[in-house]
Design a protein around this motif. Structure first.
Motif, PDB file in Angstrom:
ATOM      1  N   ASP A 207       1.015  -0.710   0.027  1.00 18.35           N
ATOM      2  CA  ASP A 207      -0.096   0.050   0.106  1.00 18.35           C
ATOM      3  C   ASP A 207       0.631   1.182  -0.171  1.00 18.35           C
ATOM      4  OD1 ASP A 207      -1.766  -1.902   0.235  1.00 18.35           O
ATOM      5  OD2 ASP A 207      -2.909  -1.368   2.516  1.00 18.35           O
ATOM      6  N   VAL A 208       1.755   0.584   0.685  1.00 23.45           N
ATOM      7  CA  VAL A 208       2.953   2.399   1.152  1.00 23.45           C
ATOM      8  C   VAL A 208       3.661   2.632  -0.120  1.00 23.45           C
ATOM      9  CG1 VAL A 208       4.824   3.358   1.966  1.00 23.45           C
ATOM     10  CG2 VAL A 208       3.572   1.997   3.411  1.00 23.45           C
ATOM     11  N   TYR A 209       3.819   2.014  -1.255  1.00 29.28           N
ATOM     12  CA  TYR A 209       4.523   1.994  -2.492  1.00 29.28           C
ATOM     13  C   TYR A 209       3.493   2.161  -3.555  1.00 29.28           C
ATOM     14  CZ  TYR A 209       4.923  -3.425  -4.156  1.00 29.28           C
ATOM     15  OH  TYR A 209       4.543  -4.392  -4.725  1.00 29.28           O
ATOM     16  N   ASN A 210       2.206   1.493  -3.401  1.00 36.09           N
ATOM     17  CA  ASN A 210       1.557   1.866  -4.794  1.00 36.09           C
ATOM     18  C   ASN A 210       1.064   3.585  -4.286  1.00 36.09           C
ATOM     19  OD1 ASN A 210       1.353  -0.346  -6.680  1.00 36.09           O
ATOM     20  ND2 ASN A 210      -0.273  -1.176  -5.112  1.00 36.09           N
ATOM     21  N   ALA A 211       1.178   4.075  -3.303  1.00 39.39           N
ATOM     22  CA  ALA A 211       0.599   5.774  -2.746  1.00 39.39           C
ATOM     23  C   ALA A 211       1.868   6.055  -3.745  1.00 39.39           C
ATOM     24  CB  ALA A 211       0.526   5.232  -1.654  1.00 39.39           C
ATOM     25  N   VAL A 212       3.016   5.987  -3.666  1.00 38.15           N
ATOM     26  CA  VAL A 212       3.979   6.603  -4.133  1.00 38.15           C
ATOM     27  C   VAL A 212       4.082   6.731  -5.440  1.00 38.15           C
ATOM     28  CG1 VAL A 212       6.299   7.231  -3.728  1.00 38.15           C
ATOM     29  CG2 VAL A 212       5.608   6.749  -1.653  1.00 38.15           C
ATOM     30  N   SER A 213       3.520   5.763  -5.972  1.00 39.00           N
ATOM     31  CA  SER A 213       3.316   5.723  -7.620  1.00 39.00           C
ATOM     32  C   SER A 213       2.632   5.950  -8.023  1.00 39.00           C
ATOM     33  CB  SER A 213       3.803   3.887  -7.631  1.00 39.00           C
ATOM     34  OG  SER A 213       3.438   3.498  -9.143  1.00 39.00           O
ATOM     35  N   LEU A 214       1.371   6.042  -7.630  1.00 37.00           N
ATOM     36  CA  LEU A 214      -0.120   6.357  -7.736  1.00 37.00           C
ATOM     37  C   LEU A 214       0.636   8.325  -7.896  1.00 37.00           C
ATOM     38  CD1 LEU A 214      -2.912   4.570  -6.207  1.00 37.00           C
ATOM     39  CD2 LEU A 214      -2.336   4.885  -9.056  1.00 37.00           C
ATOM     40  N   LYS A 215       0.980   8.668  -6.968  1.00 33.45           N
ATOM     41  CA  LYS A 215       1.228  10.184  -6.606  1.00 33.45           C
ATOM     42  C   LYS A 215       1.606  10.989  -7.812  1.00 33.45           C
ATOM     43  CE  LYS A 215       2.157  13.784  -3.219  1.00 33.45           C
ATOM     44  NZ  LYS A 215       2.894  14.301  -2.116  1.00 33.45           N
ATOM     45  N   TYR A 216       3.125  10.335  -7.561  1.00 32.44           N
ATOM     46  CA  TYR A 216       4.321  10.406  -8.653  1.00 32.44           C
ATOM     47  C   TYR A 216       4.374   9.652 -10.190  1.00 32.44           C
ATOM     48  CZ  TYR A 216       6.522  12.709  -5.059  1.00 32.44           C
ATOM     49  OH  TYR A 216       7.272  13.631  -4.032  1.00 32.44           O
ATOM     50  N   ALA A 217       3.765   9.057 -10.745  1.00 32.04           N
ATOM     51  CA  ALA A 217       3.175   8.175 -11.528  1.00 32.04           C
ATOM     52  C   ALA A 217       4.595   7.538 -12.578  1.00 32.04           C
ATOM     53  CB  ALA A 217       2.237   8.926 -13.068  1.00 32.04           C
ATOM     54  N   LEU A 218       4.987   6.992 -11.514  1.00 35.04           N
ATOM     55  CA  LEU A 218       6.618   6.183 -11.269  1.00 35.04           C
ATOM     56  C   LEU A 218       6.171   4.806 -11.397  1.00 35.04           C
ATOM     57  CD1 LEU A 218       9.104   9.214 -10.448  1.00 35.04           C
ATOM     58  CD2 LEU A 218       9.308   8.445 -13.376  1.00 35.04           C
ATOM     59  N   PRO A 219       6.769   3.932 -11.600  1.00 34.05           N
ATOM     60  CA  PRO A 219       7.133   2.316 -11.096  1.00 34.05           C
ATOM     61  C   PRO A 219       7.465   2.855  -9.906  1.00 34.05           C
ATOM     62  CG  PRO A 219       7.899   2.710 -13.831  1.00 34.05           C
ATOM     63  CD  PRO A 219       7.151   4.720 -13.534  1.00 34.05           C
ATOM     64  N   VAL A 220       6.703   1.497  -9.163  1.00 34.58           N
ATOM     65  CA  VAL A 220       7.682   1.429  -7.668  1.00 34.58           C
ATOM     66  C   VAL A 220       7.696   0.491  -7.352  1.00 34.58           C
ATOM     67  CG1 VAL A 220       7.442   2.271  -4.960  1.00 34.58           C
ATOM     68  CG2 VAL A 220       7.368   3.680  -7.177  1.00 34.58           C
ATOM     69  N   GLY A 221       8.064  -0.590  -6.771  1.00 31.15           N
ATOM     70  CA  GLY A 221       7.854  -2.017  -6.255  1.00 31.15           C
ATOM     71  C   GLY A 221       8.991  -2.384  -5.444  1.00 31.15           C
TER      72      GLY A 221
ATOM     73  N   PHE B 269      13.278  -4.255  -0.491  1.00 31.63           N
ATOM     74  CA  PHE B 269      14.321  -3.807  -1.245  1.00 31.63           C
ATOM     75  C   PHE B 269      12.918  -3.110  -2.209  1.00 31.63           C
ATOM     76  CE2 PHE B 269      15.620  -3.018  -5.319  1.00 31.63           C
ATOM     77  CZ  PHE B 269      16.917  -3.099  -5.221  1.00 31.63           C
ATOM     78  N   LEU B 270      13.575  -1.526  -1.856  1.00 33.47           N
ATOM     79  CA  LEU B 270      11.876  -1.117  -2.982  1.00 33.47           C
ATOM     80  C   LEU B 270      12.868  -0.367  -3.899  1.00 33.47           C
ATOM     81  CD1 LEU B 270      10.224   0.391   0.742  1.00 33.47           C
ATOM     82  CD2 LEU B 270       9.753  -1.728  -0.679  1.00 33.47           C
ATOM     83  N   VAL B 271      12.278  -0.259  -5.036  1.00 28.80           N
ATOM     84  CA  VAL B 271      13.210   0.541  -6.507  1.00 28.80           C
ATOM     85  C   VAL B 271      12.081   1.807  -6.735  1.00 28.80           C
ATOM     86  CG1 VAL B 271      12.091  -1.825  -7.924  1.00 28.80           C
ATOM     87  CG2 VAL B 271      14.225   0.282  -8.416  1.00 28.80           C
ATOM     88  N   ILE B 272      12.510   2.423  -7.394  1.00 26.03           N
ATOM     89  CA  ILE B 272      11.252   3.718  -8.251  1.00 26.03           C
ATOM     90  C   ILE B 272      12.226   3.655  -9.488  1.00 26.03           C
ATOM     91  CG2 ILE B 272      10.280   5.421  -8.258  1.00 26.03           C
ATOM     92  CD1 ILE B 272      11.079   5.602  -5.180  1.00 26.03           C
ATOM     93  N   GLU B 273      11.769   3.770 -10.818  1.00 27.71           N
ATOM     94  CA  GLU B 273      12.012   3.356 -11.593  1.00 27.71           C
ATOM     95  C   GLU B 273      12.223   4.946 -12.377  1.00 27.71           C
ATOM     96  OE1 GLU B 273      12.746  -0.723 -11.346  1.00 27.71           O
ATOM     97  OE2 GLU B 273      10.406   0.118 -12.266  1.00 27.71           O
ATOM     98  N   CYS B 274      13.218   5.206 -13.392  1.00 30.41           N
ATOM     99  CA  CYS B 274      12.563   6.935 -14.077  1.00 30.41           C
ATOM    100  C   CYS B 274      13.148   6.139 -14.765  1.00 30.41           C
ATOM    101  CB  CYS B 274      13.214   8.297 -12.952  1.00 30.41           C
ATOM    102  SG  CYS B 274      12.705   9.320 -14.264  1.00 30.41           S
ATOM    103  N   VAL B 275      12.494   6.941 -16.470  1.00 31.43           N
ATOM    104  CA  VAL B 275      13.019   6.784 -18.033  1.00 31.43           C
ATOM    105  C   VAL B 275      13.175   8.047 -18.618  1.00 31.43           C
ATOM    106  CG1 VAL B 275      13.484   3.561 -18.140  1.00 31.43           C
ATOM    107  CG2 VAL B 275      11.652   5.092 -19.120  1.00 31.43           C
ATOM    108  N   GLU B 276      12.648   9.301 -18.038  1.00 33.13           N
ATOM    109  CA  GLU B 276      12.811  10.290 -18.468  1.00 33.13           C
ATOM    110  C   GLU B 276      13.981  11.155 -17.909  1.00 33.13           C
ATOM    111  OE1 GLU B 276       7.904  10.994 -19.031  1.00 33.13           O
ATOM    112  OE2 GLU B 276       8.234   9.776 -17.346  1.00 33.13           O
TER     113      GLU B 276
ATOM    114  N   GLY C  17      14.064  14.883 -11.329  1.00 33.48           N
ATOM    115  CA  GLY C  17      13.796  15.341  -9.235  1.00 33.48           C
ATOM    116  C   GLY C  17      12.348  14.371  -8.696  1.00 33.48           C
ATOM    117  N   ASP C  18      11.622  14.004  -9.883  1.00 32.31           N
ATOM    118  CA  ASP C  18      10.121  13.359  -9.313  1.00 32.31           C
ATOM    119  C   ASP C  18      10.757  12.184  -8.869  1.00 32.31           C
ATOM    120  OD1 ASP C  18       8.549  15.522 -10.421  1.00 32.31           O
ATOM    121  OD2 ASP C  18       7.862  14.682 -12.529  1.00 32.31           O
ATOM    122  N   CYS C  19      11.927  11.182  -9.315  1.00 36.05           N
ATOM    123  CA  CYS C  19      12.214  10.142  -8.685  1.00 36.05           C
ATOM    124  C   CYS C  19      12.843  10.535  -7.680  1.00 36.05           C
ATOM    125  CB  CYS C  19      13.517   9.647  -9.674  1.00 36.05           C
ATOM    126  SG  CYS C  19      14.219   7.802  -8.820  1.00 36.05           S
ATOM    127  N   ARG C  20      13.674  11.670  -7.253  1.00 35.57           N
ATOM    128  CA  ARG C  20      14.049  11.995  -6.500  1.00 35.57           C
ATOM    129  C   ARG C  20      13.169  12.324  -4.662  1.00 35.57           C
ATOM    130  NH1 ARG C  20      19.734  12.751  -6.040  1.00 35.57           N
ATOM    131  NH2 ARG C  20      20.933  13.096  -8.029  1.00 35.57           N
TER     132      ARG C  20
END
Length: 242
Positions: free
Chosen positions: A108-122, A192-199, A204-207
Motif C-alpha cells: 500500500d505504501v509503495y502503490n501510494a507513492v507510485s500513483l502520486k508521482y506516476a512512476l513505477p515503484v516496487g 528492497f524498494l525501487v523507483i524507476e525513471c526513464v525520462e 527530480g520527481d524520482c528523487r
C-alpha cells in the motif's frame, strides 16, 4: 554481502535512466501495523488515486505521457506478449473508476507513492534473495513463477530485461510482474524498494518520490532506512546487505 548491480546491458539501453533504491530493515508485520495504521494507509491510497488524475490527460491510456514513455521503453527489449509497465496498470484503474485499494501495508505504501508521482515503484523481500540482485538483459530460461497466476513456471525470454538473482528472475520485463519467491508478504521484515525513471526530465520527481517513500516506510512500517540512493550510469551499484 548482497549487492544491487545494474549491468552494462541495461545502461546500453537506458543511459539516462535513474533508479531510486531503498533498503528498509525491521518492518512491522501487517498485524503489527494495526487497525489505525491500516485505516491511515487506506486514506493515503484514496488520496493518491485522486492525485494520479493530474497525470491523466486522456481516457485513452496510451496517450498519457507517463504511459507513452514506458511503452517506448518496453520497445527496446524483448517482452512477454501483453506485458506493460506497472504504472500503466495503476493509471488504467484510475481512468476506469476502479481505484487502487489496500493489499498489504508494505505494498500500500509503495502503490501510494507510485500513483502520486506516476512512476513505477516496487518492492521485494531481501531475505529471499540468492546472492546479488542484478538488473540485466538475460539470455533467457531463468526460473520464474509469476505472482497471482496458477503457480506454473514461466521462464524469461532471451533479450528480456529483468531483475535476476542466483536462483532466477525476481521481476520480469523490468517492472511488469513480481515472482512468488521474492514477493513482499504480510510478514516480510527487510525490503528492497525501487523507483524507476526513464525520462531525464523527471529525475527530480524520482528523487522526491524516493524521499517520500522512505518517510512513509518509517512512519507506517516502523522500519529503519538502511540505504537510500539514486542509481545512475555514474553510480551503478549499491550494497544492500553487509
Amino acid at each position: 554481502m548482497k549487492r544491487f548491480v545494474t549491468e552494462d546491458s541495461f545502461w546500453q539501453l537506458f543511459p539516462d535512466a535513474a533508479i531510486g533504491v531503498i533498503v528498509a530493515r525491521g518492518m512491522r508485520s501487517a498485524d503489527e501495523v494495526g487497525e489505525q495504521g491500516r485505516a491511515e494507509l487506506a486514506s493515503l491510497l484514496e488520496g493518491a488515486n485522486r492525485l494520479a488524475e493530474r497525470h491523466i490527460t486522456s481516457d485513452t491510456i496510451s496517450e498519457n505521457e507517463p504511459v507513452r514513455a514506458w511503452r517506448e521503453a518496453y520497445r527496446r527489449f524483448k517482452t512477454k506478449k501483453g506485458a506493460r509497465c506497472s504504472i500503466e496498470n495503476l493509471l488504467k484503474r484510475v481512468i476506469k473508476g476502479r481505484p487502487v485499494g489496500p493489499i498489504t501495508p508494505s505494498v500500500d505504501v509503495y502503490n501510494a507513492v507510485s500513483l502520486k508521482y506516476a512512476l513505477p515503484v516496487g518492492g521485494e523481500d531481501i531475505d529471499s534473495f540468492a546472492g546479488d540482485l542484478r538488473l540485466t538483459v538475460t539470455q533467457g530460461g531463468d526460473a520464474f513463477v509469476p505472482l497471482g497466476e496458477d503457480g506454473a513456471e514461466d521462464p524469461t525470454l532471451p533479450g528480456e530485461l529483468c531483475y535476476l538473482d542466483d536462483e532466477g528472475a525476481v521481476c520480469r520485463c523490468w517492472n511488469w510482474r513480481d515472482g512468488v519467491r521474492t514477493a513482499l508478504t504480510d510478514d516480510s521484515v527487510n525490503a528492497f524498494l525501487v523507483i524507476e525513471c526513464v525520462e531525464p526530465g523527471r529525475v527530480g520527481d524520482c528523487r522526491a518520490a524516493l524521499d517520500e517513500l522512505a518517510e512513509l516506510v518509517e512512519r507506517y512500517l516502523g522500519a529503519t532506512i538502511a540505504v537510500k540512493r539514486l542509481v545512475t550510469a555514474a553510480d551503478r551499484e549499491v550494497v544492500i546487505e553487509d
